[in-house]
Enzyme design. Structure first.
Site, mmCIF file in Angstrom:
data_model
loop_
_atom_site.group_PDB
_atom_site.id
_atom_site.type_symbol
_atom_site.label_atom_id
_atom_site.label_comp_id
_atom_site.label_asym_id
_atom_site.label_seq_id
_atom_site.Cartn_x
_atom_site.Cartn_y
_atom_site.Cartn_z
ATOM 1 N N SER A 215 0.856 -1.187 0.000
ATOM 2 C CA SER A 215 0.000 0.000 0.000
ATOM 3 C C SER A 215 0.889 1.231 0.000
ATOM 4 O O SER A 215 2.043 1.183 0.443
ATOM 5 C CB SER A 215 -0.896 0.011 1.243
ATOM 6 O OG SER A 215 -1.504 1.280 1.431
ATOM 7 N N TYR A 228 -1.230 -0.146 10.274
ATOM 8 C CA TYR A 228 -1.410 -0.624 8.901
ATOM 9 C C TYR A 228 -0.186 -0.299 8.052
ATOM 10 O O TYR A 228 0.344 -1.154 7.332
ATOM 11 C CB TYR A 228 -2.663 0.012 8.301
ATOM 12 C CG TYR A 228 -2.921 -0.355 6.862
ATOM 13 C CD1 TYR A 228 -3.416 -1.614 6.530
ATOM 14 C CD2 TYR A 228 -2.682 0.552 5.831
ATOM 15 C CE1 TYR A 228 -3.665 -1.955 5.212
ATOM 16 C CE2 TYR A 228 -2.931 0.222 4.516
ATOM 17 C CZ TYR A 228 -3.417 -1.032 4.208
ATOM 18 O OH TYR A 228 -3.654 -1.373 2.896
#
Length: 379
Positions: A215, A228
């Site tokens: 990501s 995350y």
């Protein structure tokens, strides 16, 4: 002097031949760019030095050859690919696209009785199989491994796509429950490591591909995404090391780093309420006083705001995944998405204070302030 002239003439001849070859194949943007840069660069450099002119033309020829190699795709049929996280989103779309191309797809599902699995089954594709696969469950991973061994035999597995991932609730790093931090690391990073270790013997047989889905948060620090982002950063570094180590085996490793696409990773309203309750239950009395319940309760709503700003069309990501799996010369990093290059560029080149201001202004998707910062007092 004669050697310099011969070098320049030879480089020019190679450049012309390369251009003709590329135009005969297909005139892609890379070809046009190479032609333009080569022509302008050579014209400018020739006035300075014939050797420099030859160097520019030689560089542009190599660029055009590399572009051609990257655009060339391998035959899809007779190749087998395992994809995790196919219940929805990127994994689901990739499973559909690869099966249409003739790839034998093993679609790993968290819930083989769910809607995503049913939609894949309804396609009726003979080369798409839905498998129960919770990537954090070592028993399920081993079961899938044994089954795939019986299906691919000595041919081996061509591709492993580690796509499964979770986001959890965006929250200040201080507020993230340790359970959520560990869960993020387990699903987004450690499970991918385990999948690579389990399936690499099959991938070595075919000299295949590993595609790990990271990501932009794994490269660019984003407020509220400490856990995350850390898990995705770990996956990216692991992938880069793995790429170097596996090159001697002929196995290629690519990282997909999407930016701003709408998938089910954002969760549902029920998920948001559960995240809020988990954070509140884990708060210390000091943190509860400084941040306030109103601030904590506002955090899950940032998920819906983020989702609304994301692109619904997943095809840019899926196309890059297919390229990583089937290109003759896959790239080590793919950054699909409108902000896929801009934010990393700003992060690398802006002064820290400037980038921090940009991030806190545009990337922190919450409209509520902590209680301790409102009017200088506590709640």
């Amino acid at each position: 002097m004669e050697v310099c002239c011969c070098f320049s003439v030879g480089a020019a001849a190679l450049y012309v031949l390369t251009l003709l070859w590329r135009y005969r194949q297909d005139c892609h943007a890379g070809c046009r760019l190479g032609a333009l840069v080569g022509a302008l660069g050579a014209s400018l450099c020739f006035t300075v030095s014939p050797v420099l002119c030859g160097g520019v033309l030689l560089t542009c020829s190599l660029h055009l050859i590399c572009v051609s190699r990257r655009n060339e795709l391998l035959p899809a049929k007779s190749r087998a690919v395992l994809i995790t996280g196919c219940d929805s989103g990127f994994g689901h779309a990739l499973a559909e696209q690869l099966s249409e191309m003739g790839v034998q797809v093993f679609a790993g599902m968290l819930d083989v009785n769910g809607g995503g699995a049913q939609r894949l089954r309804e396609r009726g594709s003979e080369n798409l199989q839905v498998l129960q696969l919770d990537v954090t469950d070592s028993t399920q991973v081993e079961t899938v491994h044994r089954y795939i061994c019986t299906q691919v035999g000595h041919t081996g597995l061509w591709g492993l796509v580690n796509n499964a991932g979770i986001l959890h609730c965006p929250a200040d790093a201080e507020l993230q429950p340790m359970v959520a931090c560990r869960r993020c690391m387990e699903v987004n990073f450690l499970s991918a490591v385990n999948m690579c270790q389990v399936f690499l013997p099959l991938l070595r047989c075919s000299r295949g591909r590993i595609v790990n889905v990271s990501s932009m948060a794994g490269e660019v620090p984003m407020p509220l995404f400490a856990s995350y982002g850390a898990s995705k950063a770990a996956l990216r570094v692991f992938s880069e090391v793995l790429r170097m180590e596996l090159s001697v085996w002929g196995v290629k490793v690519s990282v997909i780093q999407p930016a701003g696409f709408r998938t089910n990773i954002f969760g549902t309203n029920d998920d948001a309420r559960r995240y809020r309750d988990e954070i509140l239950a884990a708060l210390s009395s000091e943190a509860r006083e400084d941040y306030g319940e109103a601030y904590v309760s506002s955090l899950p709503s940032s998920l819906s705001r983020m989702s609304q700003q994301c692109a619904e069309d997943l095809s840019p990501v899926v196309d890059e995944m297919c390229h990583a799996l089937l290109s003759v010369c896959p790239r080590p990093l793919y950054t699909p998405g409108q902000m896929g290059w801009l934010l990393p560029f700003l992060h690398r080149h802006c002064p820290t204070a400037v980038f921090d201001l940009i991030a806190m202004t545009f990337l922190k998707h919450t409209e509520c302030e902590p209680a301790g910062l409102r009017g200088g007092g506590h709640s």
